[in-house]
Design a protein around this motif. Structure first.
Motif, PDB file in Angstrom:
ATOM      1  N   UNK A 323       0.841  -1.208   0.000  1.00  0.00           N
ATOM      2  CA  UNK A 323       0.000   0.000   0.000  1.00  0.00           C
ATOM      3  C   UNK A 323       0.873   1.254   0.000  1.00  0.00           C
ATOM      4  N   UNK A 324       1.878   1.290   0.872  1.00  0.00           N
ATOM      5  CA  UNK A 324       2.728   2.475   0.949  1.00  0.00           C
ATOM      6  C   UNK A 324       3.527   2.675  -0.341  1.00  0.00           C
ATOM      7  N   UNK A 325       3.957   1.588  -0.953  1.00  0.00           N
ATOM      8  CA  UNK A 325       4.703   1.706  -2.209  1.00  0.00           C
ATOM      9  C   UNK A 325       3.806   2.278  -3.306  1.00  0.00           C
ATOM     10  N   UNK A 326       2.589   1.762  -3.399  1.00  0.00           N
ATOM     11  CA  UNK A 326       1.646   2.297  -4.391  1.00  0.00           C
ATOM     12  C   UNK A 326       1.332   3.763  -4.091  1.00  0.00           C
ATOM     13  N   UNK A 327       1.187   4.101  -2.829  1.00  0.00           N
ATOM     14  CA  UNK A 327       0.910   5.490  -2.451  1.00  0.00           C
ATOM     15  C   UNK A 327       2.047   6.407  -2.890  1.00  0.00           C
ATOM     16  N   UNK A 328       3.279   5.975  -2.655  1.00  0.00           N
ATOM     17  CA  UNK A 328       4.420   6.808  -3.052  1.00  0.00           C
ATOM     18  C   UNK A 328       4.507   6.931  -4.572  1.00  0.00           C
ATOM     19  N   UNK A 329       4.206   5.857  -5.294  1.00  0.00           N
ATOM     20  CA  UNK A 329       4.227   5.916  -6.764  1.00  0.00           C
ATOM     21  C   UNK A 329       3.214   6.935  -7.279  1.00  0.00           C
ATOM     22  N   UNK A 330       1.999   6.890  -6.759  1.00  0.00           N
ATOM     23  CA  UNK A 330       0.970   7.833  -7.216  1.00  0.00           C
ATOM     24  C   UNK A 330       1.314   9.259  -6.801  1.00  0.00           C
ATOM     25  N   UNK A 331       1.916   9.422  -5.616  1.00  0.00           N
ATOM     26  CA  UNK A 331       2.346  10.759  -5.202  1.00  0.00           C
ATOM     27  C   UNK A 331       3.369  11.319  -6.178  1.00  0.00           C
ATOM     28  N   UNK A 332       4.316  10.492  -6.591  1.00  0.00           N
ATOM     29  CA  UNK A 332       5.331  10.936  -7.550  1.00  0.00           C
ATOM     30  C   UNK A 332       4.713  11.282  -8.897  1.00  0.00           C
ATOM     31  N   UNK A 333       3.686  10.521  -9.293  1.00  0.00           N
ATOM     32  CA  UNK A 333       3.012  10.829 -10.556  1.00  0.00           C
ATOM     33  C   UNK A 333       2.399  12.220 -10.481  1.00  0.00           C
ATOM     34  N   UNK A 334       1.661  12.502  -9.412  1.00  0.00           N
ATOM     35  CA  UNK A 334       1.012  13.808  -9.277  1.00  0.00           C
ATOM     36  C   UNK A 334       2.024  14.935  -9.137  1.00  0.00           C
ATOM     37  N   UNK A 335       3.174  14.619  -8.557  1.00  0.00           N
ATOM     38  CA  UNK A 335       4.155  15.672  -8.302  1.00  0.00           C
ATOM     39  C   UNK A 335       5.040  15.940  -9.511  1.00  0.00           C
ATOM     40  N   UNK A 336       5.364  14.909 -10.291  1.00  0.00           N
ATOM     41  CA  UNK A 336       6.396  15.059 -11.323  1.00  0.00           C
ATOM     42  C   UNK A 336       5.896  14.884 -12.757  1.00  0.00           C
ATOM     43  N   UNK A 337       4.675  14.440 -12.955  1.00  0.00           N
ATOM     44  CA  UNK A 337       4.265  14.072 -14.314  1.00  0.00           C
ATOM     45  C   UNK A 337       3.753  15.241 -15.130  1.00  0.00           C
ATOM     46  N   UNK A 338       4.000  16.460 -14.693  1.00  0.00           N
ATOM     47  CA  UNK A 338       3.501  17.610 -15.443  1.00  0.00           C
ATOM     48  C   UNK A 338       2.040  17.839 -15.119  1.00  0.00           C
ATOM     49  N   UNK A 339       1.231  18.042 -16.113  1.00  0.00           N
ATOM     50  CA  UNK A 339      -0.197  18.261 -15.892  1.00  0.00           C
ATOM     51  C   UNK A 339      -0.861  16.932 -15.583  1.00  0.00           C
ATOM     52  N   UNK A 340      -1.422  16.727 -14.397  1.00  0.00           N
ATOM     53  CA  UNK A 340      -2.014  15.434 -14.057  1.00  0.00           C
ATOM     54  C   UNK A 340      -3.150  15.034 -14.980  1.00  0.00           C
ATOM     55  N   UNK A 341      -3.861  16.013 -15.518  1.00  0.00           N
ATOM     56  CA  UNK A 341      -5.001  15.672 -16.367  1.00  0.00           C
ATOM     57  C   UNK A 341      -4.576  14.946 -17.630  1.00  0.00           C
ATOM     58  N   UNK A 342      -3.282  15.057 -18.002  1.00  0.00           N
ATOM     59  CA  UNK A 342      -2.803  14.382 -19.212  1.00  0.00           C
ATOM     60  C   UNK A 342      -2.015  13.130 -18.893  1.00  0.00           C
ATOM     61  N   UNK A 343      -1.896  12.780 -17.605  1.00  0.00           N
ATOM     62  CA  UNK A 343      -1.088  11.626 -17.232  1.00  0.00           C
ATOM     63  C   UNK A 343      -1.950  10.375 -17.237  1.00  0.00           C
ATOM     64  N   UNK A 344      -1.539   9.395 -18.028  1.00  0.00           N
ATOM     65  CA  UNK A 344      -2.202   8.101 -18.048  1.00  0.00           C
ATOM     66  C   UNK A 344      -1.328   7.121 -17.280  1.00  0.00           C
ATOM     67  N   UNK A 345      -1.846   6.665 -16.177  1.00  0.00           N
ATOM     68  CA  UNK A 345      -1.066   5.812 -15.284  1.00  0.00           C
ATOM     69  C   UNK A 345      -1.577   4.387 -15.409  1.00  0.00           C
ATOM     70  N   UNK A 346      -0.666   3.474 -15.681  1.00  0.00           N
ATOM     71  CA  UNK A 346      -1.031   2.062 -15.750  1.00  0.00           C
ATOM     72  C   UNK A 346      -0.529   1.377 -14.490  1.00  0.00           C
ATOM     73  N   UNK A 347      -1.457   0.865 -13.733  1.00  0.00           N
ATOM     74  CA  UNK A 347      -1.142   0.191 -12.472  1.00  0.00           C
ATOM     75  C   UNK A 347      -1.534  -1.272 -12.601  1.00  0.00           C
ATOM     76  N   UNK A 348      -0.566  -2.147 -12.360  1.00  0.00           N
ATOM     77  CA  UNK A 348      -0.842  -3.588 -12.410  1.00  0.00           C
ATOM     78  C   UNK A 348      -0.436  -4.189 -11.071  1.00  0.00           C
ATOM     79  N   UNK A 349      -1.404  -4.770 -10.388  1.00  0.00           N
ATOM     80  CA  UNK A 349      -1.165  -5.425  -9.106  1.00  0.00           C
ATOM     81  C   UNK A 349      -1.538  -6.892  -9.275  1.00  0.00           C
ATOM     82  N   UNK A 350      -0.572  -7.753  -9.141  1.00  0.00           N
ATOM     83  CA  UNK A 350      -0.802  -9.187  -9.330  1.00  0.00           C
ATOM     84  C   UNK A 350      -0.328  -9.931  -8.094  1.00  0.00           C
ATOM     85  N   UNK A 351      -1.241 -10.674  -7.482  1.00  0.00           N
ATOM     86  CA  UNK A 351      -0.913 -11.456  -6.297  1.00  0.00           C
ATOM     87  C   UNK A 351      -1.069 -12.935  -6.621  1.00  0.00           C
ATOM     88  N   UNK A 352      -0.026 -13.707  -6.351  1.00  0.00           N
ATOM     89  CA  UNK A 352      -0.065 -15.159  -6.528  1.00  0.00           C
ATOM     90  C   UNK A 352       0.207 -15.812  -5.176  1.00  0.00           C
TER      91      UNK A 352
END
Length: 415
Positions: A323-352
């Motif tokens: 959870x914390x890793x995903x939270x930090x990833x999304x925080x970095x996207x909002x902080x560094x990806x320029x205009x958030x409205x144009x950021x397409x984020x692909x998140x893949x979570x796979x548990x085996x």
């Protein structure tokens, strides 16, 4: 020792001024004025008193008390009593490392037994020396007045008036012996009652655990509060740019929800700091990933999420750190990806049954990233925190640009 010219032009050793040794004299006077000098003397005096009591009540040989204290030192809890006494009387400021726990090994017992013998011996010697100095001072005054000496350790032939001038000397010697014997006892206490190698290792491990816990708390605060503030800043900026009451309402709702979650995390962390002996409250887990994704979507980012596998059956540490890793990833996207409205984020979570995989990709704008990294907030502590979390769980993490995307790929073992 290096030699330096003194202000008077006389070459002297560093720390000694001129030929008078004034700093040493001042140190000696300060020692005589310090209360710890006399508490150390009391500690010494106890040994002499114990021996005197033995001689008064018993007719046995004088070596019996030494045998008794040597055997007493082998009792584990005697080290507790001796350590507490040494701390209170020899080093009341707590500056010396003196253990106050029971003897665990035979080496500890042997050192305690030796300490008991030396304490009794030095206490006896210092007490006898103090008595002889006092008797000599009194006899010097008696001889100067024409009286008879009562047992002076030094012969005093005749009755001379100048004996009175020598009377303060034994008292000065006594005061000097009090300082020297006290320092000697303190050094012996540090060596014989100090913590053993096993105790030092245990203390070091406890200190390491403390530091690790503080580091973990710092990461928690960084991720939770950093994410909340980032969402609030992005939402406020987007609401101002949109100029739409409807969008502003959604932004305020997102800010409120994110802030409330951050306050819950902050309250949980503060409880851990205030009451470390109580178990910490439950941390958010990866089953609450939808809350993070919805918060990022409300900030304008386009989230393409793919979640597979039973997240609810993940081990607690893996789910919380994920959870914390995903939270930090999304925080970095909002902080560094320029205009958030144009950021397409692909998140893949796979548990085996054996692994948890998190893969987060977003467009990589090198110019925006460089400008953000140049500011104080772009210190890279978030990515370092991700790598630390992954390392603690024995997993692997890859972070960095790939082609035109920024990618964070994390593999965490479940066992």
């Amino acid at each position: 020792m290096p030699r330096t010219p003194s202000p008077t032009g006389v070459t002297s050793e560093t720390g000694v001024t001129g030929l008078t040794g004034v700093p040493r004299t001042k140190r000696a006077l300060r020692a005589l004025a310090h209360p710890v000098t006399y508490t150390r003397w009391v500690h010494l005096f106890v040994g002499g008193v114990a021996f005197g009591i033995w001689q008064f009540v018993s007719t046995h040989t004088n070596w019996v008390p030494f045998l008794c204290v040597a055997l007493a030192g082998l009792v584990p809890w005697v080290r507790v009593a001796e350590g507490v006494q040494a701390r209170l009387l020899l080093t009341p400021d707590g500056s010396a490392p003196i253990a106050t726990g029971p003897s665990v090994t035979w080496a500890d017992r042997g050192r305690t037994s030796l300490w008991m013998l030396l304490r009794l011996t030095l206490g006896l010697v210092s007490s006898l020396f103090a008595m002889e100095c006092l008797v000599l001072a009194v006899d010097l005054v008696r001889a100067a007045a024409g009286g008879t000496a009562t047992g002076s350790p030094l012969p005093l032939p005749g009755h001379h008036w100048w004996y009175a001038l020598l009377a303060p000397l034994p008292l000065l010697v006594l005061l000097g012996s009090v300082v020297l014997f006290g320092r000697l006892m303190t050094e012996l206490a540090v060596r014989l009652l100090g913590p053993s190698a096993a105790e030092r290792l245990a203390a070091l491990e406890a200190r390491t655990e403390q530091l690790l816990e503080r580091t973990r708390i710092a990461r928690e605060l960084h991720d939770s509060i950093g994410h909340a503030l980032t969402v609030a800043v992005v939402q406020a900026g987007a609401a101002r740019a949109a100029g739409s009451p409807e969008f502003t309402d959604r932004a305020l709702d997102a800010i409120e929800e994110t802030g409330r979650a951050a306050l819950e995390d902050l309250d949980r962390v503060l409880k851990v700091l205030r009451e470390p002996e109580r178990p910490a409250g439950s941390s958010p887990a990866l089953t609450e990933a939808d809350r993070l994704l919805d918060s990022a979507r409300a900030s304008g980012a386009q989230i393409d999420a793919e979640v597979t596998g039973p997240l609810d059956r993940l081990p607690g540490p893996v789910s919380r750190e994920g959870y914390r890793i995903l939270q930090e990833c999304l925080t970095n996207v909002l902080r560094h990806a320029g205009a958030p409205s144009t950021a397409t984020v692909r998140v893949r979570i796979a548990a085996t049954d054996r692994r948890l995989t998190l893969d987060v990709r977003n467009p990589f704008d090198r110019a925006a990233w460089a400008a953000s990294a140049a500011r104080p907030s772009g210190s890279g502590s978030g990515l370092r925190g991700i790598r630390e979390r992954v390392a603690l769980l024995g997993g692997t993490a890859r972070t960095g640009p790939e082609s035109e995307e920024w990618r964070v790929h994390v593999d965490l073992p479940l066992r």
